[in-house]
Design an enzyme around this catalytic site. Sequence first.
Site, PDB file in Angstrom:
ATOM      1  N   SER A  47       0.788  -1.243   0.000  1.00 29.62           N
ATOM      2  CA  SER A  47       0.000   0.000   0.000  1.00 29.62           C
ATOM      3  C   SER A  47       0.812   1.281   0.000  1.00 29.62           C
ATOM      4  CB  SER A  47      -0.968   0.005   1.178  1.00 29.62           C
ATOM      5  OG  SER A  47      -2.060  -0.857   0.913  1.00 29.62           O
ATOM      6  N   LYS A  60       3.061   6.853   4.641  1.00 31.34           N
ATOM      7  CA  LYS A  60       2.098   5.816   4.249  1.00 31.34           C
ATOM      8  C   LYS A  60       2.650   4.447   4.638  1.00 31.34           C
ATOM      9  CE  LYS A  60      -1.560   4.064   2.529  1.00 31.34           C
ATOM     10  NZ  LYS A  60      -1.422   3.003   3.546  1.00 31.34           N
ATOM     11  N   THR A  61       1.784   3.635   5.206  1.00 30.19           N
ATOM     12  CA  THR A  61       2.161   2.262   5.548  1.00 30.19           C
ATOM     13  C   THR A  61       1.856   1.320   4.384  1.00 30.19           C
ATOM     14  OG1 THR A  61      -0.011   1.924   6.534  1.00 30.19           O
ATOM     15  CG2 THR A  61       1.794   2.538   8.025  1.00 30.19           C
ATOM     16  N   GLY A  62       2.407   0.121   4.484  1.00 28.71           N
ATOM     17  CA  GLY A  62       2.115  -0.941   3.527  1.00 28.71           C
ATOM     18  C   GLY A  62       2.349  -2.288   4.188  1.00 28.71           C
TER      19      GLY A  62
END
Length: 269
Positions: free
Chosen positions: A74, A213-215
Amino acid sequence: MIKTSLILITICSILFTYISKSSADAVDWEESAKISTIFKDSGMNGTFVLYDVAAQKYIGHDKKRAGSRFIPASTFKIPNSLIGLSVGAVKSVDDIIPYKGDPNPFIKAWAKDMGLREAIVLSNVPIYKELARRIGLERMQESIERLDYGNKQIGAAVDTFWLAGPLKISAIEQTLFLARLAQGTLPFSQENQRNVREITLLERGTDWELHGKTGWENAPSKGIGWWVGWIKKNSRIYAFAVNIDIQKESDANKRIEIGKACLKSLEIL
């Protein structure tokens, strides 16, 4: 006229790639004992890299892993947003995209229509899959090449390539991409870059901003967990990327915990 434009885009893309890679090769790396201790104490296997744009320097933990490519998961919502805006797949970050996913998704809050401003905060996979389908395979491939994003391979499935491959990117490459976005120097309009910077803003202080932003590849199972972003502090840009091996669901929280601990140890946050 169209042929000439395509040739110019290709030439610009090649030059942009050459300049980016030359810049990356010229940047020094400093292995940080403080950051290595943070990883050791956390019990997690992973890497952290900070790119100080003004100093043209990397500082972090595990240079080899920092240069190894993994599926972006993501974190790709950042370039996906920029590409979607740039090709007109959405009119703005508040343009509503219909939800076409599972009525009982992994995260319940996903199951409604929403714009990118809300979708990126919720990391709404079905909304971003729909955005990618609107962009289309050809425009997506062309845009990723212009961005010089990771290995630039998207295969034949336009709505899964950042979740299951073949797209991969390293932590170092993430910081280079994000540093350009933070400075507004990507080969896209200033307005669209500014809009993406706006929706990635997480926290703000008197003289600093934190974007990120995380993923999580293969969520909620084992996979690579990411937290990437940048800090703008006193007009200086510090891009960063963390990736760790997630073994169990509770490990996911450690992406941001480790990242913030590393940033604080370097007195950036």
